[in-house]
Design a protein around this motif. Sequence first.
Motif, PDB file in Angstrom:
ATOM      1  N   UNK A 269       0.808  -1.215   0.000  1.00 52.67           N
ATOM      2  CA  UNK A 269       0.000   0.000   0.000  1.00 52.67           C
ATOM      3  C   UNK A 269       0.844   1.268   0.000  1.00 52.67           C
ATOM      4  N   UNK A 270       2.120   1.153   0.293  1.00 51.21           N
ATOM      5  CA  UNK A 270       2.980   2.325   0.236  1.00 51.21           C
ATOM      6  C   UNK A 270       3.978   2.208  -0.910  1.00 51.21           C
ATOM      7  N   UNK A 271       3.520   1.588  -1.952  1.00 49.67           N
ATOM      8  CA  UNK A 271       4.317   1.416  -3.167  1.00 49.67           C
ATOM      9  C   UNK A 271       4.405   2.755  -3.894  1.00 49.67           C
ATOM     10  N   UNK A 272       5.541   3.033  -4.534  1.00 52.88           N
ATOM     11  CA  UNK A 272       5.685   4.273  -5.282  1.00 52.88           C
ATOM     12  C   UNK A 272       4.719   4.285  -6.470  1.00 52.88           C
ATOM     13  N   UNK A 273       4.484   5.469  -6.990  1.00 54.67           N
ATOM     14  CA  UNK A 273       3.577   5.637  -8.116  1.00 54.67           C
ATOM     15  C   UNK A 273       4.241   5.051  -9.372  1.00 54.67           C
ATOM     16  N   UNK A 274       3.650   3.992  -9.921  1.00 55.91           N
ATOM     17  CA  UNK A 274       4.188   3.335 -11.102  1.00 55.91           C
ATOM     18  C   UNK A 274       3.074   3.210 -12.136  1.00 55.91           C
ATOM     19  N   UNK A 275       3.385   3.582 -13.350  1.00 60.07           N
ATOM     20  CA  UNK A 275       2.348   3.834 -14.333  1.00 60.07           C
ATOM     21  C   UNK A 275       1.511   2.591 -14.651  1.00 60.07           C
ATOM     22  N   UNK A 276       2.109   1.407 -14.615  1.00 60.77           N
ATOM     23  CA  UNK A 276       1.362   0.195 -14.962  1.00 60.77           C
ATOM     24  C   UNK A 276       0.268  -0.122 -13.937  1.00 60.77           C
ATOM     25  N   UNK A 277       0.404   0.433 -12.728  1.00 55.66           N
ATOM     26  CA  UNK A 277      -0.634   0.248 -11.717  1.00 55.66           C
ATOM     27  C   UNK A 277      -1.893   1.041 -12.038  1.00 55.66           C
ATOM     28  N   UNK A 278      -1.809   1.997 -12.981  1.00 58.15           N
ATOM     29  CA  UNK A 278      -2.877   2.981 -13.161  1.00 58.15           C
ATOM     30  C   UNK A 278      -3.611   2.847 -14.485  1.00 58.15           C
ATOM     31  N   UNK A 279      -3.345   1.778 -15.252  1.00 59.30           N
ATOM     32  CA  UNK A 279      -3.993   1.634 -16.552  1.00 59.30           C
ATOM     33  C   UNK A 279      -4.780   0.330 -16.585  1.00 59.30           C
ATOM     34  N   UNK A 280      -5.545   0.170 -17.651  1.00 58.78           N
ATOM     35  CA  UNK A 280      -6.425  -0.985 -17.766  1.00 58.78           C
ATOM     36  C   UNK A 280      -7.788  -0.683 -17.184  1.00 58.78           C
ATOM     37  N   UNK A 281      -8.672  -1.676 -17.122  1.00 57.98           N
ATOM     38  CA  UNK A 281     -10.015  -1.462 -16.562  1.00 57.98           C
ATOM     39  C   UNK A 281      -9.925  -0.894 -15.146  1.00 57.98           C
ATOM     40  N   UNK A 288      -3.899   2.959  -3.562  1.00 60.37           N
ATOM     41  CA  UNK A 288      -2.584   3.024  -2.919  1.00 60.37           C
ATOM     42  C   UNK A 288      -2.564   4.167  -1.918  1.00 60.37           C
ATOM     43  N   UNK A 289      -1.638   4.066  -0.969  1.00 58.56           N
ATOM     44  CA  UNK A 289      -1.421   5.167  -0.038  1.00 58.56           C
ATOM     45  C   UNK A 289      -0.832   6.351  -0.805  1.00 58.56           C
ATOM     46  N   UNK A 290      -1.371   7.531  -0.564  1.00 54.86           N
ATOM     47  CA  UNK A 290      -0.866   8.756  -1.172  1.00 54.86           C
ATOM     48  C   UNK A 290       0.165   9.379  -0.238  1.00 54.86           C
ATOM     49  N   UNK A 291       1.279   9.833  -0.785  1.00 54.45           N
ATOM     50  CA  UNK A 291       2.346  10.419   0.034  1.00 54.45           C
ATOM     51  C   UNK A 291       1.844  11.561   0.907  1.00 54.45           C
ATOM     52  N   UNK A 292       0.791  12.234   0.457  1.00 48.81           N
ATOM     53  CA  UNK A 292       0.310  13.415   1.174  1.00 48.81           C
ATOM     54  C   UNK A 292      -0.732  13.081   2.233  1.00 48.81           C
ATOM     55  N   UNK A 293      -0.901  11.784   2.558  1.00 49.42           N
ATOM     56  CA  UNK A 293      -1.657  11.432   3.742  1.00 49.42           C
ATOM     57  C   UNK A 293      -3.081  10.998   3.521  1.00 49.42           C
ATOM     58  N   UNK A 294      -3.386  10.532   2.343  1.00 49.80           N
ATOM     59  CA  UNK A 294      -4.729   9.995   2.099  1.00 49.80           C
ATOM     60  C   UNK A 294      -4.624   8.866   1.088  1.00 49.80           C
ATOM     61  N   UNK A 295      -5.734   8.428   0.526  1.00 49.48           N
ATOM     62  CA  UNK A 295      -5.779   7.305  -0.402  1.00 49.48           C
ATOM     63  C   UNK A 295      -5.922   7.822  -1.827  1.00 49.48           C
ATOM     64  N   UNK A 296      -5.297   7.143  -2.763  1.00 49.65           N
ATOM     65  CA  UNK A 296      -5.481   7.471  -4.176  1.00 49.65           C
ATOM     66  C   UNK A 296      -6.009   6.239  -4.893  1.00 49.65           C
ATOM     67  N   UNK A 297      -7.064   6.440  -5.685  1.00 52.87           N
ATOM     68  CA  UNK A 297      -7.752   5.304  -6.291  1.00 52.87           C
ATOM     69  C   UNK A 297      -7.134   4.866  -7.610  1.00 52.87           C
ATOM     70  N   UNK A 298      -6.323   5.715  -8.244  1.00 54.44           N
ATOM     71  CA  UNK A 298      -5.772   5.469  -9.575  1.00 54.44           C
ATOM     72  C   UNK A 298      -6.851   5.409 -10.644  1.00 54.44           C
ATOM     73  N   UNK A 299      -8.078   5.866 -10.311  1.00 52.03           N
ATOM     74  CA  UNK A 299      -9.075   6.016 -11.365  1.00 52.03           C
ATOM     75  C   UNK A 299      -8.621   7.050 -12.378  1.00 52.03           C
ATOM     76  N   UNK A 300      -7.941   8.086 -11.880  1.00 55.43           N
ATOM     77  CA  UNK A 300      -7.255   9.038 -12.745  1.00 55.43           C
ATOM     78  C   UNK A 300      -5.825   8.528 -12.889  1.00 55.43           C
ATOM     79  N   UNK A 301      -5.558   7.874 -14.009  1.00 55.11           N
ATOM     80  CA  UNK A 301      -4.264   7.242 -14.222  1.00 55.11           C
ATOM     81  C   UNK A 301      -3.577   7.760 -15.465  1.00 55.11           C
ATOM     82  N   UNK A 348       8.469   0.696 -21.708  1.00 57.60           N
ATOM     83  CA  UNK A 348       7.096   0.262 -21.986  1.00 57.60           C
ATOM     84  C   UNK A 348       6.127   1.434 -21.965  1.00 57.60           C
ATOM     85  N   UNK A 349       6.400   2.440 -21.123  1.00 60.98           N
ATOM     86  CA  UNK A 349       5.547   3.625 -21.072  1.00 60.98           C
ATOM     87  C   UNK A 349       5.574   4.357 -22.413  1.00 60.98           C
ATOM     88  N   UNK A 350       6.754   4.484 -22.990  1.00 59.83           N
ATOM     89  CA  UNK A 350       6.838   5.138 -24.297  1.00 59.83           C
ATOM     90  C   UNK A 350       6.072   4.330 -25.334  1.00 59.83           C
TER      91      UNK A 350
END
Length: 831
Positions: A269-281, A288-301, A348-350
């Motif tokens: 849950x404290x994994x760094x922001x990695x682009x493959x976590x944020x794509x697909x359905x 994931x845990x957000x560095x700024x103290x809350x949760x991020x859903x990665x719906x906006x990826x 892979x991101x490119x």
Amino acid sequence: MSRTARWRLGLGASAFLLATAVVPAPAHAAGPAAVADYAITVDPTARGAALDKTMYGVFFEDINRAADGGLYAELVQNRSFEYSTDDNRSYTPLTAWTVDGTAQVTDDSGRLNDRNRHYLSLGAASSVTNAGYNTGIAVEEGKKYDFSVWARADAGTALTVTLHDFGGTLATARRIAVRKSGWAQYKAAFTATRTSTTGRLTVTSSAAAALDMVSLFPRDTYKHEPNGLRKDLAEKVAALHPGFVRFPGGCLVNTGSMQDYSEDSGWQRKRSYQWKDTVGPVEQRATNANFWGYNQSYGLGYYEYFRFAEDIGAMPLPVVPALVTGCGQNQAVADEALLQRHIQDTLDLVEFANGPVTSRWGKLRAEMGHPRPFHLTHIEVGNEENLPKEFFARFTRFRAALQAKYPYLTVISNSGPDDSGTTFDTAWQLNRDARVDMVDEHYYNSPQWFLQNNDRYDSYDRGGPKVFLGEYASQGNTFTNGLAEAAYMTGLERNADVVKLASYAPLFANEDYVQWRPDMVWFNNHASWGSANYEVQKLFMTNVGDRVVPSTATTTPSVSGPITGAVGLSTWATSAAYDDVQVTAADGTTLLSDDFSSGAARWTHTGTGSWSVQDGAYVQTDTAAENTMVSAGDPAWHDYDLHVKATKKAGKEGFLVAFGVKDTGNYYWWNLGGWNNTQSAVEQAVDGGKSTLIAKPGSIETGRAYDIDIKVRGRQVTLFLDGTEWGRFTDDKPAEPFRQVVTRDAATGELILKVVNAQATAARTAVDLGGARVAGTAKATVLAAAPDAENTETATPVAPVTSTVTGIADRFTHTFPAHSITFLRIAPRRS
């Protein structure tokens, strides 16, 4: 953006009156109606720097609830029951939900999928209600809203879905039959029957059922995109006409674990922001845990970021981690296999952005709805790393791999979290030696610093790496801040051959969830408003021009005396003991001598914390308090020597020894062992906003007594630690309130004269256009307001006013109002 930088920020500069506090008005000016005389001379035959269409852009980071509860249009908070104490100590899987009846959040093999681990087991005749963000779910009469849920049931079950507030229903209820065939997605649509900002969404089950991904979206998202963006926020960004969008951070990029998902340990849950976590359905993306103290859903990826950049005509500029953490963590990951995996992820991101639909990641992009490439041309590796050598060793590996496969890519490096200092100098030298394409600079300083440093890039090597000013702001949202930033931006344009990209930061702030201020755009669950800084950025972004036309201007006379002020002691998240304070005038006269044997009656406590005399020393014991300032002496003191003995007792940092103390917002301090006990620096505070004057790496040992000496002579300060000179500086740079730049719009032939008058005196200005044949009128756009004016949800005192100015000629006189930014678009004469 750096969390450690946030620790040093002041919260505004509303009392910062530039004409009196920084640069006095000329001697012949008297009173608020006074006029100072200036001259601007333009050389229309000379060629200045070319201005790229991408010069000004925006930086988006999920801070201040900028994504979930903000730009991402989802109205349900904690839609997948994944909130955790790893995100925030106050969180549970039912945060934002209330249950009527029986319900249990479950994590077992019956989950929706491996990344979406929790779901809600809802009992028969039970209901669950979501409170949304801010005051609730905001709906508008006559607008449509799309509901969806993933559900399963062992027997025939009906779900009843209602929208309501304390005044009753907000839409006709919907009934959904859940089949007995495992997890499936069910949808319904609502039309709001009245407007509310306190809405609630309730799902009631007739029999036992499992629920996950409970969602409610406005139908009217930006560009009507599915899984889309909140329209008013996206439109405010689009109105800027930004040349690029930098995303997703900031501190989100290079913080947290860089490790892979593990079948044994599950999702980190404290994994760094990695682009493959944020794509697909969306239902298969983890939260994931957000560095700024809350949760991020990665719906906006990453897909949504690319799509948004395309929708507003901006260049996408993603930032990926380099396996050196920052933002106070400062660790280099030494794992060759992991480094290779992150390099491959970046390749892979490119491919995801630009690859053909026949490639693995290009195919995923097409499956998500975008078979055409996104035309990615720039990518940044790393963000504000405070370990420049460790970072650069990894950066060069990324750059080599990227440019070998995609030679057209501009791969951007960075120079750490500050505008100067050892990290900055080391990083820049490494970047120059390696002939890096572009270097990202970040700094958050006081308005005075921005007025003093308009010439920052005048001396940069024209043949060296180009500059991406990826994050900057003047620590406030008043018009004073906007004026200072505007003055600085004239210098950015003048040096557009060096500064190729620039973005104010941060972009968004939800007024009820603020981790950082200032911010460009503020919002709640139903409204949004641009700050004074937003109006400044918009004025510059929509009037860039294509090339600088060289020009010069007279300056404002300034008066400077010696550094004056009392002395002070402070701490930051640290307990420390101070003793044997001596202040001696240059002629040897003792101004203050205090060994605290008789108490601390000479000291005034103006900050937080808990001070007391213990064992003959003055001790601050609160290890959580920030800026615990106590001060003593006369604000008129000048030319003196300050000695103090300091001992750290406990906590995160070291000592703060102040001099030149005028009041709680205006002083200098030597910050020894700051930034999580990794650096020492001298910082200057002007009306609460701080700037770093000199900085070096360094830490303070607990339990060791240090001798600290500060010698103030005129505007020069020399600092000694344990008898050895640590550093020195001279604070004598004037803060010029009258700045200008001229550019030309190739399409219209117009000269765009941009003038910032950041003083309380009108500027009567003789303009010489160097023989240019111009029309007799010009279009004027003016931002003018009181220095402490600040835009809010209900009032916009800082807003552009347009008019037609007559009397324009090769030589003309124009008076620029006090506290104003004026753009004159001067057309060529048609004859």
